[in-house]
Design a protein around this motif. Sequence first.
Motif, mmCIF file in Angstrom:
data_model
loop_
_atom_site.group_PDB
_atom_site.id
_atom_site.type_symbol
_atom_site.label_atom_id
_atom_site.label_comp_id
_atom_site.label_asym_id
_atom_site.label_seq_id
_atom_site.Cartn_x
_atom_site.Cartn_y
_atom_site.Cartn_z
ATOM 1 N N SER A 141 35.114 -110.613 92.510
ATOM 2 C CA SER A 141 33.828 -111.112 92.962
ATOM 3 C C SER A 141 32.729 -110.777 91.977
ATOM 4 C CB SER A 141 33.474 -110.513 94.333
ATOM 5 O OG SER A 141 34.430 -110.878 95.294
ATOM 6 N N THR A 142 31.845 -111.711 91.795
ATOM 7 C CA THR A 142 30.645 -111.464 91.007
ATOM 8 C C THR A 142 29.649 -110.694 91.865
ATOM 9 O OG1 THR A 142 29.602 -113.498 91.763
ATOM 10 C CG2 THR A 142 30.976 -113.629 89.771
ATOM 11 N N LEU A 143 28.582 -110.207 91.223
ATOM 12 C CA LEU A 143 27.538 -109.539 91.994
ATOM 13 C C LEU A 143 26.938 -110.489 93.025
ATOM 14 C CD1 LEU A 143 25.571 -107.377 89.382
ATOM 15 C CD2 LEU A 143 27.048 -106.591 91.227
ATOM 16 N N THR A 144 26.845 -111.751 92.672
ATOM 17 C CA THR A 144 26.294 -112.724 93.619
ATOM 18 C C THR A 144 27.203 -112.853 94.834
ATOM 19 O OG1 THR A 144 25.419 -113.927 91.712
ATOM 20 C CG2 THR A 144 25.349 -115.035 93.847
ATOM 21 N N GLN A 145 28.505 -112.898 94.605
ATOM 22 C CA GLN A 145 29.432 -112.978 95.725
ATOM 23 C C GLN A 145 29.378 -111.706 96.584
ATOM 24 O OE1 GLN A 145 32.589 -114.449 92.805
ATOM 25 N NE2 GLN A 145 33.442 -115.110 94.781
ATOM 26 N N GLN A 146 29.270 -110.569 95.934
ATOM 27 C CA GLN A 146 29.138 -109.316 96.681
ATOM 28 C C GLN A 146 27.835 -109.303 97.483
ATOM 29 O OE1 GLN A 146 29.874 -105.733 94.349
ATOM 30 N NE2 GLN A 146 31.108 -106.929 92.910
ATOM 31 N N GLY A 167 21.863 -101.620 84.480
ATOM 32 C CA GLY A 167 22.883 -101.671 83.432
ATOM 33 C C GLY A 167 24.200 -101.092 83.888
ATOM 34 N N ALA A 168 24.146 -99.973 84.602
ATOM 35 C CA ALA A 168 25.373 -99.339 85.094
ATOM 36 C C ALA A 168 26.070 -100.229 86.112
ATOM 37 C CB ALA A 168 25.036 -97.984 85.722
ATOM 38 N N LEU A 169 25.293 -100.841 86.989
ATOM 39 C CA LEU A 169 25.869 -101.696 88.019
ATOM 40 C C LEU A 169 26.587 -102.889 87.415
ATOM 41 C CD1 LEU A 169 26.150 -102.306 91.065
ATOM 42 C CD2 LEU A 169 24.049 -103.667 90.857
ATOM 43 N N MET A 170 25.944 -103.557 86.467
ATOM 44 C CA MET A 170 26.580 -104.718 85.842
ATOM 45 C C MET A 170 27.789 -104.307 85.011
ATOM 46 S SD MET A 170 23.440 -107.281 84.841
ATOM 47 C CE MET A 170 22.430 -106.041 84.034
ATOM 48 N N ALA A 171 27.725 -103.150 84.384
ATOM 49 C CA ALA A 171 28.835 -102.699 83.542
ATOM 50 C C ALA A 171 30.111 -102.516 84.352
ATOM 51 C CB ALA A 171 28.458 -101.388 82.849
ATOM 52 N N ILE A 172 29.979 -101.978 85.566
ATOM 53 C CA ILE A 172 31.170 -101.688 86.356
ATOM 54 C C ILE A 172 31.554 -102.828 87.294
ATOM 55 C CG2 ILE A 172 29.947 -100.563 88.253
ATOM 56 C CD1 ILE A 172 33.369 -99.554 86.734
ATOM 57 N N GLU A 173 30.597 -103.650 87.681
ATOM 58 C CA GLU A 173 30.884 -104.666 88.690
ATOM 59 C C GLU A 173 30.886 -106.098 88.145
ATOM 60 O OE1 GLU A 173 31.844 -104.300 91.793
ATOM 61 O OE2 GLU A 173 31.756 -102.109 91.724
ATOM 62 N N ASP A 174 30.052 -106.385 87.148
ATOM 63 C CA ASP A 174 29.913 -107.792 86.733
ATOM 64 C C ASP A 174 29.146 -107.846 85.416
ATOM 65 O OD1 ASP A 174 29.627 -110.509 86.513
ATOM 66 O OD2 ASP A 174 28.541 -110.793 88.399
ATOM 67 N N ASP A 185 32.017 -94.912 80.923
ATOM 68 C CA ASP A 185 32.865 -95.551 79.898
ATOM 69 C C ASP A 185 32.568 -97.039 79.815
ATOM 70 O OD1 ASP A 185 34.110 -93.197 79.217
ATOM 71 O OD2 ASP A 185 35.838 -93.495 80.544
ATOM 72 N N ARG A 186 32.397 -97.680 80.971
ATOM 73 C CA ARG A 186 32.093 -99.105 80.980
ATOM 74 C C ARG A 186 30.699 -99.363 80.383
ATOM 75 N NH1 ARG A 186 34.540 -102.869 80.231
ATOM 76 N NH2 ARG A 186 33.134 -104.233 81.423
ATOM 77 N N MET A 187 29.785 -98.456 80.633
ATOM 78 C CA MET A 187 28.441 -98.610 80.059
ATOM 79 C C MET A 187 28.496 -98.543 78.535
ATOM 80 S SD MET A 187 26.264 -96.288 82.770
ATOM 81 C CE MET A 187 24.632 -96.531 82.025
ATOM 82 N N VAL A 188 29.347 -97.683 78.023
ATOM 83 C CA VAL A 188 29.526 -97.596 76.562
ATOM 84 C C VAL A 188 30.220 -98.851 76.047
ATOM 85 C CG1 VAL A 188 30.704 -96.351 74.714
ATOM 86 C CG2 VAL A 188 29.541 -95.070 76.535
ATOM 87 N N ALA A 189 31.267 -99.303 76.765
ATOM 88 C CA ALA A 189 32.030 -100.476 76.340
ATOM 89 C C ALA A 189 31.177 -101.741 76.328
ATOM 90 C CB ALA A 189 33.235 -100.670 77.257
ATOM 91 N N THR A 190 30.225 -101.834 77.236
ATOM 92 C CA THR A 190 29.364 -103.016 77.302
ATOM 93 C C THR A 190 28.053 -102.806 76.547
ATOM 94 O OG1 THR A 190 28.487 -102.226 79.418
ATOM 95 C CG2 THR A 190 30.313 -103.810 79.498
ATOM 96 N N GLU A 191 27.977 -101.693 75.795
ATOM 97 C CA GLU A 191 26.843 -101.379 74.927
ATOM 98 C C GLU A 191 25.537 -101.170 75.691
ATOM 99 O OE1 GLU A 191 26.678 -104.388 71.911
ATOM 100 O OE2 GLU A 191 28.549 -103.752 70.981
ATOM 101 N N VAL A 192 25.667 -100.773 76.948
ATOM 102 C CA VAL A 192 24.482 -100.373 77.700
ATOM 103 C C VAL A 192 24.056 -98.975 77.260
ATOM 104 C CG1 VAL A 192 23.629 -99.772 80.013
ATOM 105 C CG2 VAL A 192 25.072 -101.781 79.697
ATOM 106 N N LEU A 193 25.033 -98.183 76.851
ATOM 107 C CA LEU A 193 24.821 -96.787 76.495
ATOM 108 C C LEU A 193 25.579 -96.489 75.205
ATOM 109 C CD1 LEU A 193 23.495 -94.205 77.785
ATOM 110 C CD2 LEU A 193 25.712 -93.727 78.818
#
Length: 711
Positions: free
Chosen positions: A150-155, A113-120, A269-277
């Motif tokens: 870049s998306t996670l796939t591109q990374q 969740g944290a990875l997707m929130a900050i990267e993709d 902050d991104r985790m909160v914004a994307t409702e992961v946390l």
Amino acid sequence: MTESNRSGQFRGAREFLKGDLFKGRGDTLLRLSGLGVVAGLLSAALVLPWAGSIGLVARDTAAGFMAMPSDLEVPPLSSRILLTTDGGEPFAEVAEREREVVGLDEISPWMTGALMAIEDDRFYEHSGLDLRGVLRAATRTAQGDTQGGSTLTQQYVKNLLIENAESEDEIESASAQTLNRKLVELRYAIEIEERHTKDEILEGYLNLSYFGAGAHGIEVAAKRYFSVSAAELDPGQSALLAGLVRGPSFYDPLSNPEAALERRNLVLDRMVATEVLGAEEGAGYKESDLGLDPTPRAGSCSESDYPFFCDYTMRWLKESDLLGESAAEREQLISRGGFTVRTTLDAAAQDAAQAAIDKRVPHEDSTKFAAQAFVEPGSGRVRGLAQNLRHGFDDERVGTTSINLAVDQAEGGSTGYQAGSTFKPFTLAAALDEGLGYGTSFSAPKNMSISGMTNCEGGRMSSWSVRNAGESDGGSHNMISGTKGSVNTYFAQLQKRVGLCDTAEMAKKLGVHRADGGELGVWSSFTLGDQEVSPLTMAAAYATFAARGQYCEPRPVRSVTDDETGEETKAGSECEQVIKKRTADGVNHLLQQTFDGGTANGLDLGRPVAGKTGTTDSAAYAWFAGYTPNLASTVAVGDVRGGEKHPLQGVSIGGRYYGIVYGGTLPGPIWQESMRGATASLPAESFAGSPGAFGDPKAKPPKEKEDDSDT
């Protein structure tokens, strides 16, 4: 390109992106074509000035894009090499890239969740190309402000290209901040999305990514920074690790905690914004410190239980065709890892040697060293390598070294040590091989001069003055008494009788060579062992006697097993009958006598044993080399600063004072104690009987004999 033209092209691309082309998965071919069109339009609209450099033109950009290479290989990820003892007990993990591959179900959901929130944050919605992100990033990049998109796939693709790179140029190309590289990356990403599920891509990404501090992959990263598994990561820990993938060095919490804290809080902050946390929970984690509980880096021989044997094994693998015919092939396989090496290490022998060495030559605050090697006769299996100095790379720290003192320089060892009288059995072997018997006698006074010898080129050697050491007696001697007493003047004359060159050639047949890789010096004092050799070389030579003349190249590996397929490749022994069995049997008989009132008196093992002491001129080094029919071992003692300048005279070692260290006074007891432990589980085998051709095995020297040497 004018500003108005560029803006118009951007508007055209935006209008196209408003369509419904990607609302459903649809037909694969149609969707791939659509992605190609989008990529083509983007390249035409945004990167037209660079299109020629990648072979694309505006009118057929989509077709050109789809024709780009797309079959990116997803290899097994590089991982550790596991080394085990002969009994199967792990003792080392070696990895150029320390990594432990885990499944997605073994990774905390907070981490994904944290990875997707900050990267993709749209990872599960796009098909490898996030059109919104690419358009935004490409627009700003074209205007001179380089942006990521870049998306996670591109990374993941970028990391794969780096992982697969075989040269610095390929690594640089895979990391280049160019639109050309971005298009290549994108083309591969679209194909990766076709062949793999989202979960597989996410799992691959987390196992492949570098998190700094030598940690490749999420499992090692979790252990490195927090001493927990990836499955146990909480939101705060996950946020810190997710923030590292963008800049592992800059955000390293161990060296730059302030930047790491700021980056972690941004991820939260991104985790909160994307409702992961939840907002309240996110605020709580932001108020906490980094909570680091680091685990030291592993993945190297220095961290293993037996670092010097580990180092010797890895060097051997790099030179052996067991892993491939070419050096490049072997290097690549070792870099990739993913296999288990069953070594020949006998833990009982290794531990017994270490205990015996540490007891008598402690490493603390000492420049004195003791090194020991074990070799199994008839196979060449190296059963142990021990030394008192601990493994370390600080040259200023007394009692440590990165040099493997028991092996040759090319194997990570030293330039060797003069072996003293442990060379005398090579003269015995040459004499017996030429038909001389035990009764070969000479008057051997305390001092004498030997002349008339020639080297292998036929050159006449100058007169050589030789004297007996303090442990030798003068008088009349034959092979038996001369060997028991290690009488220098006897062996000088025996060498002359046999021939200097023949003696040296016998040593070479038995695998003896200089530790520094140079040629053996063939000069008058050869029989007295003034050549610098390693304990392993001498152990292998003496193992040849034990194996009745069969020399086996020393090797530390039994087999290599592929961790994924389970396929095992066995390492065979490279053995050759180099001397006659009866010659070896004769030497074995003579060297057994040293334990019966000779220089090895009192060092027996309670089973058949043969051996020889060795002390160099002025006691620069002291040796003991001995063997049973099923195990050979040698011990060398000296000073790491150089025995010639720091001889073993008037020294205190291990709390005991030595006026002079002989082979039987310090190396001998180490050998005896370690061999007792090493052979405890081995059958008490007997040597073959003494060959009748060499005469009475109990022959005594004549009381008087005319001196037939030059004095």
